[in-house]
Write a protein that holds these residues in place. Structure first.
Motif, mmCIF file in Angstrom:
data_model
loop_
_atom_site.group_PDB
_atom_site.id
_atom_site.type_symbol
_atom_site.label_atom_id
_atom_site.label_comp_id
_atom_site.label_asym_id
_atom_site.label_seq_id
_atom_site.Cartn_x
_atom_site.Cartn_y
_atom_site.Cartn_z
ATOM 1 N N PHE A 172 25.144 34.669 33.478
ATOM 2 C CA PHE A 172 25.725 34.812 34.805
ATOM 3 C C PHE A 172 25.812 33.447 35.478
ATOM 4 N N ASP A 173 27.031 33.051 35.832
ATOM 5 C CA ASP A 173 27.189 31.826 36.607
ATOM 6 C C ASP A 173 26.524 32.011 37.964
ATOM 7 N N ASN A 174 26.071 30.895 38.553
ATOM 8 C CA ASN A 174 25.377 30.953 39.837
ATOM 9 C C ASN A 174 26.413 31.039 40.955
ATOM 10 N N LEU A 175 26.847 32.250 41.211
ATOM 11 C CA LEU A 175 27.931 32.469 42.164
ATOM 12 C C LEU A 175 27.560 32.048 43.588
ATOM 13 N N PRO A 176 26.347 32.314 44.080
ATOM 14 C CA PRO A 176 26.005 31.867 45.439
ATOM 15 C C PRO A 176 26.100 30.348 45.595
ATOM 16 N N GLU A 177 25.603 29.604 44.608
ATOM 17 C CA GLU A 177 25.685 28.144 44.681
ATOM 18 C C GLU A 177 27.128 27.666 44.683
ATOM 19 N N ILE A 178 27.925 28.196 43.763
ATOM 20 C CA ILE A 178 29.322 27.762 43.645
ATOM 21 C C ILE A 178 30.095 28.135 44.906
ATOM 22 N N GLY A 179 29.867 29.333 45.422
ATOM 23 C CA GLY A 179 30.563 29.771 46.628
ATOM 24 C C GLY A 179 30.263 28.878 47.821
ATOM 25 N N LYS A 180 29.007 28.498 47.963
ATOM 26 C CA LYS A 180 28.631 27.621 49.083
ATOM 27 C C LYS A 180 29.286 26.246 48.947
ATOM 28 N N GLN A 181 29.332 25.722 47.745
ATOM 29 C CA GLN A 181 29.959 24.416 47.532
ATOM 30 C C GLN A 181 31.452 24.465 47.857
ATOM 31 N N LEU A 182 32.092 25.590 47.554
ATOM 32 C CA LEU A 182 33.535 25.694 47.780
ATOM 33 C C LEU A 182 33.898 25.935 49.239
ATOM 34 N N GLN A 183 32.897 26.131 50.084
ATOM 35 C CA GLN A 183 33.196 26.250 51.505
ATOM 36 C C GLN A 183 33.805 24.962 52.047
ATOM 37 N N LYS A 184 33.523 23.846 51.372
ATOM 38 C CA LYS A 184 34.108 22.559 51.765
ATOM 39 C C LYS A 184 35.549 22.425 51.284
ATOM 40 N N TYR A 185 35.962 23.347 50.396
ATOM 41 C CA TYR A 185 37.324 23.320 49.849
ATOM 42 C C TYR A 185 37.971 24.675 50.123
ATOM 43 N N SER A 186 38.360 24.904 51.341
ATOM 44 C CA SER A 186 38.876 26.215 51.738
ATOM 45 C C SER A 186 40.166 26.574 51.019
ATOM 46 N N TYR A 187 40.838 25.582 50.469
ATOM 47 C CA TYR A 187 42.117 25.826 49.797
ATOM 48 C C TYR A 187 41.950 26.129 48.308
ATOM 49 N N VAL A 188 40.711 26.105 47.804
ATOM 50 C CA VAL A 188 40.448 26.381 46.385
ATOM 51 C C VAL A 188 40.177 27.872 46.198
ATOM 52 N N TRP A 189 40.873 28.468 45.246
ATOM 53 C CA TRP A 189 40.745 29.905 44.947
ATOM 54 C C TRP A 189 39.537 30.114 44.032
ATOM 55 N N LEU A 190 38.625 30.998 44.440
ATOM 56 C CA LEU A 190 37.449 31.330 43.638
ATOM 57 C C LEU A 190 37.632 32.711 43.027
ATOM 58 N N HIS A 191 37.705 32.753 41.697
ATOM 59 C CA HIS A 191 37.843 34.034 40.979
ATOM 60 C C HIS A 191 36.550 34.375 40.253
ATOM 61 N N VAL A 192 36.227 35.661 40.204
ATOM 62 C CA VAL A 192 35.036 36.152 39.505
ATOM 63 C C VAL A 192 35.476 37.102 38.399
ATOM 64 N N ASP A 193 35.179 36.718 37.161
ATOM 65 C CA ASP A 193 35.487 37.553 35.998
ATOM 66 C C ASP A 193 34.214 38.280 35.574
ATOM 67 N N ALA A 194 34.197 39.591 35.759
ATOM 68 C CA ALA A 194 33.048 40.413 35.355
ATOM 69 C C ALA A 194 33.547 41.559 34.485
ATOM 70 N N ALA A 195 34.311 41.207 33.458
ATOM 71 C CA ALA A 195 34.995 42.208 32.637
ATOM 72 C C ALA A 195 34.028 43.245 32.075
ATOM 73 N N TYR A 196 32.867 42.803 31.585
ATOM 74 C CA TYR A 196 31.886 43.728 31.015
ATOM 75 C C TYR A 196 30.825 44.104 32.055
ATOM 76 N N ALA A 197 30.179 43.107 32.615
ATOM 77 C CA ALA A 197 29.031 43.363 33.484
ATOM 78 C C ALA A 197 29.408 44.038 34.783
ATOM 79 N N GLY A 198 30.626 43.835 35.261
ATOM 80 C CA GLY A 198 31.015 44.399 36.548
ATOM 81 C C GLY A 198 30.878 45.902 36.621
ATOM 82 N N ASN A 199 31.056 46.581 35.516
ATOM 83 C CA ASN A 199 30.918 48.040 35.505
ATOM 84 C C ASN A 199 29.489 48.475 35.820
ATOM 85 N N SER A 200 28.520 47.677 35.413
ATOM 86 C CA SER A 200 27.112 48.048 35.593
ATOM 87 C C SER A 200 26.669 47.973 37.044
#
Length: 656
Positions: free
Chosen positions: A252-280
């Motif tokens: 699992f990528d550290n989504l909270p860390e990455i999301g906080k860093q991207l707050q400085k780049y409001s124009y950058v699109w953040l996508h989350v791929d949870a093809a398998y784990a998302g169902n759980s």
């Protein structure tokens, strides 16, 4: 085929499918066929006339099934689950029977609206924020069913690219759009699915693949540093793809860390791929794995993996549907309708125009099992994975290579990658199990996933017993091979030592081995025509050397060394006492040196080829006589025959 026959054949097909799924354990997991096998079993052209249905079904069993990999087999543990259930099959059957093409609301209102409702159902069950739900008041987001996770990532990257180009175009209105496109760069982890790289290729944008940490997790600091570096190089970050549950090890990528860093780049699109784990994430105890989703612009998961829904059914949610559709909208007159402003047209949400009624099967599954039934199914698979992990940990020859959070266990034999490649190869070749490898942290690992809907603990134990049996066989063979290699190595060392000894023996008797000057001069012919190296000058015999003998005669420096090792002034009497004769192959001569001391002129120096040719008077140093049958060239000493060593000549290898 009319309705009457369809009823008959439909019942037969249902019976065939049930029998197939119930008897899967009796089949080999993977087929034992070679590429092109089917081409030789089927005609090269389609039949001109109709064929009997029974003949068609016979060919299914005799020609098609031998080439099928059985993904629903209880011994199939590769990849991730391929969703399958009877409600889903019936939903597809009904959708195929209806046969609508739901590219717009007007094309089939129920097809469009059921998809919107079902995606909101599932989004709520997963725990997505309200801005991802289409029917939530004030929301501009929504969900859509795509063909696969690859398509989800592609369309979100296309949307992010369109957004980035629009922003750059407003800042640099006179710069060509192709030049602006060349500046865009996307980011993902090395553990991300390969579809991210393919999407970047299709979008004609740069992709920077980042190194994860030791747990295969992409960290926020890594993303921020990469983006800062690229901005200094004049590039424009526009898209970051993260993964919750990587294909290789379910990391699992550290989504909270990455999301906080991207707050400085409001124009950058953040996508989350949870093809398998998302169902759980429908299980409350697993929702913490979704932490940080509030930063995401889009999220996808595949019910056709772990929610008992047949392929194709990949669900995608976006925060702002206008940003998605504006990148993909094409609106010719023949596709317009009077409710375009009030309804969703899913043809603007993806690449294809035509769309099947896929929401039916997901609706059937959610209603037939309920959220509680699907939670039970997911927890059961996690329990089976934990059982397999326990079995691996009990055998100290193996090691676990990932943190087992869901239904995937990564393991390997302690040893080389090559050893594990061999193990997996022989297991898969047997047809008893099927698993696939992955590379995590530059190590070759074997992936074991619980995939069958009705898998039992007995299936896991069978799988482990099979793995252990093949591992025992492989390790025993490797040990035998190691012993054989050691024996071969020792034999080789002995051969090398023998060769060195042989070379040393030849070296002291054959000057061509070590003296290039002699080798260049040519090898003399040893025959009766060989000029004798002993000549008579006055009363004492003299050894003929290079300066005094023609090119067909020579003397090696070991013999010169022998001469230099004895003092010239020694008496001939001492030359015969206690010294065995030495024979030099290239001289065809036996010599007996005196044990006199070294000449003063030669003391303290080592013999060498440079000093090999010297002429010396050895009348008091060596006693030489010719063969009894040959005429002596000179008389050496008037001593008795038995007191003297002999000089013999050979004629073609025969002594007189």
């Amino acid at each position: 085929m009319d309705s009457a026959e369809f009823r008959k054949r439909g019942m037969q097909m249902v019976e065939y499918i049930c029998n197939y799924l119930e008897s899967l354990s009796n089949r080999r997991v993977t087929p034992s066929v070679e590429p092109g096998y089917l081409r030789h079993l089927l005609p090269s052209e389609a039949p001109q006339e109709p064929e009997n249905w029974d003949d068609i079904m016979n060919d299914v069993e005799e020609k098609i099934m031998p080439g099928v990999t059985h993904w629903q087999h209880p011994r199939f543990h590769a990849y991730f689950p391929a969703g399958n259930s009877f409600p889903s099959i019936l939903g597809d059957m009904l959708g195929d029977g209806i046969g609508c093409i739901g590219f717009s609301w007007a094309a089939s209102p129920a097809c469009t609206e059921l998809e919107t409702i079902v995606l909101d159902w599932l989004g709520k069950a997963i725990g997505l924020p309200d801005h991802f739900l289409a029917l939530k008041e004030g929301s501009t987001g929504g969900g859509v069913i795509q063909t696969s996770a690859s398509e989800c990532i592609l369309v979100t990257m296309l949307a992010a690219r369109a957004q980035a180009l629009k922003r750059l175009k407003s800042q640099y209105p006179f710069v060509e759009e192709g030049h602006l496109l060349s500046k865009l760069i996307a980011y993902c982890s090395k553990e991300a699915h390969s579809c991210v790289e393919k999407a970047a290729m299709i979008c004609f944008v740069k992709l920077r693949i980042l190194e994860p940490d030791d747990n295969a997790s992409l960290r926020g600091k890594t993303v921020a540093e990469a983006m800062e570096e690229d901005e200094l190089q004049g590039l424009v970050p526009f898209f970051v793809s993260t993964t919750l549950g990587t294909t290789g090890s379910c990391a699992f990528d550290n989504l909270p860390e990455i999301g906080k860093q991207l707050q400085k780049y409001s124009y950058v699109w953040l996508h989350v791929d949870a093809a398998y784990a998302g169902n759980s994430f429908i299980c409350p105890e697993l929702k913490p794995l979704l932490k940080g989703i509030e930063y995401a612009d889009s999220f996808n998961t595949n019910p056709n993996k772990w929610l008992l829904t047949n392929f194709d059914c990949s669900t995608l949610w976006v925060r702002d549907r206008i940003r998605l559709t504006s990148a993909l909208v094409v609106d010719p007159l023949y596709l317009k309708h009077g409710y375009s402003d009030a309804a969703i047209d899913y043809r603007h949400w993806g690449v294809p125009l035509s769309r099947r009624f896929r929401s039916l099967k997901l609706w059937f599954v959610l209603r037939s099992y309920g959220i509680s039934g699907l939670q039970h199914y997911i927890r059961h698979h996690i329990k089976l994975a934990k059982l397999f992990e326990e079995l691996v940990l009990k055998d100290n020859r193996f090691e676990i290579c990932n943190e087992v959070k869901l239904g995937l266990v990564c393991f390997r034999l302690k040893g080389t990658d090559k050893l594990n490649e061999k193990l997996l190869s022989i297991i898969n070749e047997s047809g008893k199990l099927h698993m696939v490898p992955a590379s995590v942290n530059e190590r070759y690992i074997i992936r074991f996933c619980a995939v069958a809907q009705n898998a039992k603990s007995e299936d896991i134990e069978y799988a482990w017993d099979t793995i252990v049996d093949f591992a025992n066989e492989l390790l025993e063979k490797e040990q035998h091979d190691d012993i054989s290699e050691i024996a071969i190595s020792r034999k080789k060392q002995q051969d090398i030592l023998a060769q060195k000894r042989s070379f040393f023996v030849r070296m002291v008797s054959d000057p061509k081995i070590y003296n290039p000057a002699i080798n260049k001069a040519g090898t003399p012919k040893l025959s009766m025509e060989l000029v004798s190296p002993v000549v008579s000058r006055g009363s004492a015999p003299i050894i003929r050397t290079q300066s005094s003998v023609d090119h067909n005669s020579w003397i090696s420096w070991p013999l010169a060394f022998l001469f230099n090792s004895n003092s010239i002034g020694s008496s001939s009497t001492n030359s015969n006492s206690g010294n065995p004769p030495l024979r030099f192959r290239h001289l065809d001569t036996n010599v007996r040196p005196h044990s006199a001391s070294r000449r003063n002129s030669g003391a303290g120096s080592s013999p060498s080829p440079e000093n090999e040719f010297v002429t010396g008077n050895i009348s008091s140093n060596l006693n030489l006589i010719p063969n009894n049958n040959a005429q002596p060239t000179s008389t050496v000493h008037h001593q008795k025959q038995e007191q003297q060593p002999h000089l013999r000549k050979k004629s073609h290898g025969n002594e007189n």
